[in-house]
Design an enzyme around this catalytic site. Structure first.
Site, PDB file in Angstrom:
ATOM      1  CD1 TRP A  11      -2.491   1.831   0.515  1.00 41.89           C
ATOM      2  CD2 TRP A  11      -1.892   1.951   2.652  1.00 41.89           C
ATOM      3  NE1 TRP A  11      -3.141   2.911   1.067  1.00 41.89           N
ATOM      4  CE2 TRP A  11      -2.795   3.011   2.377  1.00 41.89           C
ATOM      5  CE3 TRP A  11      -1.374   1.819   3.949  1.00 41.89           C
ATOM      6  CZ2 TRP A  11      -3.179   3.941   3.351  1.00 41.89           C
ATOM      7  CZ3 TRP A  11      -1.763   2.728   4.911  1.00 41.89           C
ATOM      8  CH2 TRP A  11      -2.654   3.776   4.620  1.00 41.89           C
TER       9      TRP A  11
ATOM     10  CD  GLN B 283       6.570   6.438   0.393  1.00 36.58           C
ATOM     11  OE1 GLN B 283       6.957   5.337   0.750  1.00 36.58           O
ATOM     12  NE2 GLN B 283       6.008   7.299   1.214  1.00 36.58           N
TER      13      GLN B 283
ATOM     14  CG  ASP C  17      -2.451  -7.258   1.998  1.00 42.96           C
ATOM     15  OD1 ASP C  17      -3.449  -8.000   1.949  1.00 42.96           O
ATOM     16  OD2 ASP C  17      -2.529  -6.012   2.065  1.00 42.96           O
TER      17      ASP C  17
ATOM     18  CE1 TYR D 123      -4.412  -0.583  -0.675  1.00 40.69           C
ATOM     19  CE2 TYR D 123      -2.794  -2.338  -0.760  1.00 40.69           C
ATOM     20  CZ  TYR D 123      -3.808  -1.676  -0.089  1.00 40.69           C
ATOM     21  OH  TYR D 123      -4.203  -2.108   1.153  1.00 40.69           O
TER      22      TYR D 123
ATOM     23  CD  GLN E  44      -5.111  -6.043   5.136  1.00 39.08           C
ATOM     24  OE1 GLN E  44      -4.723  -4.984   4.643  1.00 39.08           O
ATOM     25  NE2 GLN E  44      -5.025  -7.188   4.485  1.00 39.08           N
TER      26      GLN E  44
ATOM     27  CB  ALA F 221       1.269   4.301  14.507  1.00 36.39           C
TER      28      ALA F 221
ATOM     29  CD  GLN G 272      12.248   1.758   5.066  1.00 34.96           C
ATOM     30  OE1 GLN G 272      11.623   1.405   4.064  1.00 34.96           O
ATOM     31  NE2 GLN G 272      12.105   2.954   5.599  1.00 34.96           N
TER      32      GLN G 272
ATOM     33  CG  ASN H   7      10.347  -2.980  10.085  1.00 41.49           C
ATOM     34  OD1 ASN H   7      10.869  -2.457  11.059  1.00 41.49           O
ATOM     35  ND2 ASN H   7       9.810  -2.278   9.111  1.00 41.49           N
TER      36      ASN H   7
END
Length: 337
Positions: free
Chosen positions: A21, A27, A49, A54, A177, A209, A292, A296
């Protein structure tokens, strides 16, 4: 990587799901998006996902190209239907039979696959009879175009009604979800208990968040250059803006020492936190850079001791949103077209 069953189904998913997303088709450029997907695969992520809405289909296309050549049976590919797509005409939205059956074919073509593992109602459609929607999903499953059906941001009442109809039609809803993080806990009061009763697992988005729980946004300072809060092109700025309050950001800074006690970064702590909920099957992460993803993913398998969970609650205090009514508020109040 650790794996969990998706709801009461027999399918297992990776504890970390890679989601595209905002980033893919928007982006970040295609090469960077592909590098992120490859980093996810290298880290042991098998669950991916996306959604037809999108970047108006571009995200599905990017994901399909990035996964090309990977053994299909080794992956769990999720997509969604509801929001306006294509030219966004009068039938290009919602969960009507027409839109669902046309949308699954479009998604499969863009993803370059014969089926998706999970097809999700991206929101509840109050303007289409639920019976019509569930019959369409049943037909998608019978046609072999989706193995499982899930939903996104449905209330407890909607989950119960949907599951009852699904059972009558010979399939089951296996997932929901919702947005979920240490700051956004609106599913805990009603949605999670109903889901546990119904055999539905959560695949949660925004566990960090929108990046706020990384601690990179500092009270009294401008957002870092290149961060989501500065992304006007891809739309990231509008989603993170609500979190950029100095009082909240000050509380988030206090999570750093808690993360350090577990030898985690604040972002890893945030992802690990949502995975402590036994009804959560997987946490969705996004990325604009491969590193990243690698960072994560280290949240998988982490157990946060109860005293530290309690300290997180104390630190965040009244910054936590718990109102169950916020789930219903996320559903569009009128048909989008």
């Amino acid at each position: 990587m650790e794996f969990r069953h998706l709801g009461a189904s027999g399918m297992k998913v990776s504890e970390i799901t890679y989601g595209n997303w905002i980033t893919h088709g928007g982006q970040v450029e295609d090469d960077a998006a592909t590098a992120c997907v490859r980093a996810a695969l290298d880290a042991g992520i098998t669950t991916f996902d996306t959604a037809d809405a999108y970047a108006n289909g571009a995200a599905e296309e990017v994901l399909g190209r990035a996964l090309k050549g990977v053994r299909r049976a080794s992956l769990e590919v999720f997509t969604k239907v509801y929001f306006p797509t294509g030219p966004k005409g009068h039938n290009d939205t919602g969960l009507s039979r027409k839109h669902v059956l046309e949308s699954i074919d479009g998604s499969l073509a863009r993803l370059g696959t014969d089926y998706v593992d999970l097809y999700q109602a991206h929101r509840y459609d109050a303007f289409t009879p639920l019976e019509e929607t569930m019959q369409a999903f049943a037909d998608v499953v019978r046609a072999g175009k989706a193995l499982y059906i899930g939903v996104s941001e449905w209330t407890a009442e909607q989950l119960r009604a949907g599951q009852a109809l699904a059972a009558d039609l010979g399939f089951r809803l296996v997932s929901n979800q919702p947005q979920y993080s240490a700051l956004w806990r609106v599913i805990e009061g009603e949605v999670v208990p109903a889901s546990q009763e119904l055999g539905i697992g959560q695949v949660v988005f925004s566990p960090i968040a929108q990046g706020v729980l990384t601690g990179k946004y500092k009270p009294g300072r401008q957002p870092p250059a290149g961060s989501r809060a500065t992304d006007e092109k891809g739309g990231g700025a509008q989603f993170v803006q609500r979190w950029l309050r100095d009082d909240l950001l000050a509380r988030v800074q206090e999570l750093g020492p808690i993360a350090a006690e577990l030898d985690l970064t604040p972002a890893q702590l945030a992802v690990a936190w949502v995975l402590q909920n036994p009804n959560v099957a997987s946490a969705i992460i996004g990325a604009s850079r491969p590193e990243q993803v690698a960072e994560n993913v280290k949240a998988a398998g982490v157990v946060i001791p109860l005293p530290l969970m309690e300290r997180i609650d104390e630190v965040l205090g009244d910054a936590i949103e718990r109102d169950p009514a916020r789930t219903a508020a996320n559903a569009p109040a009128q048909r989008l077209a």
